[in-house]
Design an enzyme around this catalytic site. Structure first.
Site, PDB file in Angstrom:
ATOM      1  N   HIS A 129       0.832  -1.200   0.000  1.00  0.00           N
ATOM      2  CA  HIS A 129       0.000   0.000   0.000  1.00  0.00           C
ATOM      3  C   HIS A 129       0.862   1.244   0.000  1.00  0.00           C
ATOM      4  CE1 HIS A 129       0.537   0.915   4.315  1.00  0.00           C
ATOM      5  NE2 HIS A 129       0.333  -0.374   4.551  1.00  0.00           N
TER       6      HIS A 129
ATOM      7  N   CYS B  52       2.924  -4.433   6.766  1.00  0.00           N
ATOM      8  CA  CYS B  52       2.801  -4.382   5.304  1.00  0.00           C
ATOM      9  C   CYS B  52       4.090  -3.856   4.680  1.00  0.00           C
ATOM     10  CB  CYS B  52       1.653  -3.454   4.921  1.00  0.00           C
ATOM     11  SG  CYS B  52       0.040  -3.995   5.507  1.00  0.00           S
TER      12      CYS B  52
END
Length: 192
Positions: A156, A168
């Site tokens: 992301h 992430c």
């Protein structure tokens, strides 16, 4: 002329990270920085943010680690109020305001997309901080899915200062958009 030559001291040079094979990308930790990394692809390196615990082989829910392993992109999500569908061979759809992701280990929907409102612990995908304006869902802890094995591990957008993620891999928006043109369901993302 018999000038004495001084021997130069040699210092050990750390090995360079292995480049990813063609059609693959590799995520490595930056030397000396646990929560920052590089994505290596086709001879280029892109800076990324990682989890505050760095890259770990054994990912557990809430540990702040980016999971080591080989992952594949599963799907693409984007916010339609911020951008058009990005160029990518990945299957995807525009995000909705009621999109969420279950992060409650004991729930049957753990590490799955859910619709809000949702009673169990979850992440809202339509975020005010815009980190999820563009999201690639990875197959981490999908098949088989294990309780507490980690959830919502995505590619992301990073914060401008590259603050750590919850686990992430986060990119500058332009770098993630560039990467998307080369990501397909068979792309191997080698972390670690």
């Amino acid at each position: 002329m018999n000038a004495k030559r001084q021997k130069k001291k040699s210092f050990p040079v750390p090995p360079a990270p292995k480049a990813a094979p063609a059609g693959h990308i590799r995520v490595v930790r930056r030397p000396g920085e646990r929560a920052r990394g590089l994505v290596l692809m086709e001879g280029r390196a892109f800076p990324v943010a990682l989890g505050p615990a760095g890259i770990r082989a054994l990912k557990r829910e809430g540990d702040g680690a980016t999971p080591a392993g080989v992952w594949h992109p599963v799907a693409l999500r984007w916010r339609p109020d911020q951008r058009h569908r990005p160029a990518s061979p990945l299957p995807g759809r525009a995000m909705r305001r009621d999109d969420g992701w279950c992060d409650a280990p004991g729930h049957p929907g753990y590490n799955r997309a859910v619709r809000l409102p949702f009673r169990a612990s979850h992440e809202e995908m339509w975020r005010a901080d815009r980190l999820y304006d563009l999201v690639v869902i990875l197959d981490h802890n999908q098949r088989p899915r294990t309780g507490r094995g980690g959830s919502a591990v995505f590619l992301h957008i990073a914060r401008p200062t590259f603050e750590p993620t919850a686990g992430c891999v986060a990119f500058r928006p332009a770098d993630l958009a560039r990467l998307l043109t080369r990501l397909g369901p068979r792309t191997r993302i080698i972390v670690g």
